[in-house]
Design an enzyme around this catalytic site. Structure first.
Site, PDB file in Angstrom:
ATOM      1  CD  GLU A 188     -27.491  54.951  26.737  1.00  0.00           C
ATOM      2  OE1 GLU A 188     -27.821  54.485  27.846  1.00  0.00           O
ATOM      3  OE2 GLU A 188     -27.799  56.099  26.362  1.00  0.00           O
ATOM      4  CG  ASP A 246     -33.328  52.859  34.675  1.00  0.00           C
ATOM      5  OD1 ASP A 246     -32.402  52.102  35.031  1.00  0.00           O
ATOM      6  OD2 ASP A 246     -33.160  53.816  33.898  1.00  0.00           O
ATOM      7  CD  GLU A 279     -27.364  54.887  34.393  1.00  0.00           C
ATOM      8  OE1 GLU A 279     -26.345  55.563  34.627  1.00  0.00           O
ATOM      9  OE2 GLU A 279     -28.402  55.360  33.896  1.00  0.00           O
ATOM     10  CE  LYS A 286     -31.607  50.704  32.220  1.00  0.00           C
ATOM     11  NZ  LYS A 286     -30.630  51.695  32.765  1.00  0.00           N
ATOM     12  CG  ASP A 290     -32.670  57.041  35.206  1.00  0.00           C
ATOM     13  OD1 ASP A 290     -32.493  56.751  34.003  1.00  0.00           O
ATOM     14  OD2 ASP A 290     -31.720  57.231  36.001  1.00  0.00           O
ATOM     15  CB  SER A 291     -34.689  58.395  29.911  1.00  0.00           C
ATOM     16  OG  SER A 291     -35.569  57.316  29.711  1.00  0.00           O
TER      17      SER A 291
HETATM   18  O1  KIV Z   1     -33.399  55.667  31.524  1.00  0.00           O
HETATM   19  C1  KIV Z   1     -33.387  55.108  30.436  1.00  0.00           C
HETATM   20  O2  KIV Z   1     -34.289  55.199  29.604  1.00  0.00           O
HETATM   21  C2  KIV Z   1     -32.222  54.301  30.148  1.00  0.00           C
HETATM   22  C3  KIV Z   1     -31.931  54.148  28.701  1.00  0.00           C
HETATM   23  C4  KIV Z   1     -31.078  55.286  28.257  1.00  0.00           C
HETATM   24  C5  KIV Z   1     -31.335  52.868  28.421  1.00  0.00           C
HETATM   25  O3  KIV Z   1     -31.524  53.885  31.010  1.00  0.00           O
END
Ligand code: KIV
Length: 284
Positions: free
Chosen positions: A186, A87, A119, A117, A48-49
């Site tokens: 991270e 993500d 968080e 994934k 989600d970056s």
């Molecule tokens: O969104 C993303 O790219 C991430 C990385 C910072 C691991 O979660």
């Protein structure tokens, strides 16, 4: 395309078993996915970056499920054999286990992802367990978790104090017990990452800025190639200055058009004389 066989969970666990590091990168678009596939990258994270690197927001919080699905689909088209992880964006899993399962399912059904994934630590273990119970491989993410940057006091190293490090270790155990196949650490100190890696029994550990002792490494693609103009994290290694290559090319194009140096005959298409004469006659 490569003739690589599809990467599966057994492929990844075999690498771990044989002590071979797993490679992982973020990716958000088709052409980059194509190159990452050619390079043999094992795991690709559609992070989600992308809210920051591709959409220009100041944080990842505004990213929606629809944003994530659209980019994940493009990445899958470019990287058919990589282990593709979608993500879970902000508020796509926090509200409830059911919300989490539904949104995780979208990554699998609509974007052909292999896994998701999310968080968070012990407090998200029930979401993780629900998603895993629905048959969806899930990766945890501990340490600096950007969706909680405000609560964590900004984008900073996590687990430098013993109490905080112990909490990260407990969170890792909770996620492993909830069924995570892997956990991303991270910006966690190297020795804490090593301890977690040594204690992982049924999952493997990926490091982002957390030292060399994890089972694999992740970098943010845009940091590797100078493609994110707002900042460059200390932990990122730059493998090429693509940002400057692109900027110089753009300046050159701008200059050449203004000076009449572009285009040249090889940059346009012509019409045969007789066809052109006939056209002129048609116009008269
Ligand atoms: O969104 C993303 O790219 C991430 C990385 C910072 C691991 O979660």
């Amino acid at each position: 395309m490569t003739d690589r066989k599809k990467i599966t969970l057994p492929t990844l666990f075999n690498l771990v078993q044989n002590g071979e590091p797993i490679t992982m990168l973020t990716c958000y678009d088709y052409p980059t996915a194509f190159f990452q596939e050619q390079a043999g990258i094992d795991m690709i994270l559609v992070g989600d970056s992308l809210g920051m690197t591709m959409l220009g927001y100041d944080s990842t919080l505004p990213v929606t499920m629809d944003d994530m699905i659209r980019h994940s689909q493009a990445v899958r088209r470019g990287a058919p054999t990589a282990w593709l992880i979608g993500d879970m964006p902000y508020m796509s899993f926090q509200p409830s286990v059911e919300t989490a399962i539904r949104n995780a399912g979208r990554f699998m059904a609509e974007a052909e992802c292999d896994a998701i994934k999310l968080e968070g630590g012990a407090e998200m273990a029930d979401r993780m367990a629900g998603i895993v119970a629905a048959g969806i491989p899930s990766m945890g993410h501990l340490g600096l978790t950007p969706q909680s940057a405000s609560a964590l006091g900004g984008f900073r190293v996590q687990g430098r104090g013993a109490i905080q490090a112990k909490k990260i270790m407990d969170d890792a155990k909770a996620l492993e017990e909830a069924g995570a196949f892997a956990i991303l650490l991270e910006m966690v100190p190297d020795r804490v990452c090593k301890l977690i890696t040594e204690r992982a029994e049924n999952c493997f550990i990926i490091s982002l800025g957390s030292g060399p002792d994890a089972h694999g490494q992740l970098l943010i693609y845009h940091d590797m190639f100078g493609l994110y103009p707002k900042f460059k994290p200390k932990m990122a290694k730059v493998y090429g200055d693509a940002g400057n290559v692109i900027l110089n090319g753009l300046k050159q194009y701008d200059k050449e058009v203004r000076e009449g140096a572009f285009p040249q005959p090889e940059n346009w298409f012509s019409i045969k004389d007789d066809e052109f004469d006939e056209l002129l006659e048609l116009l008269n």
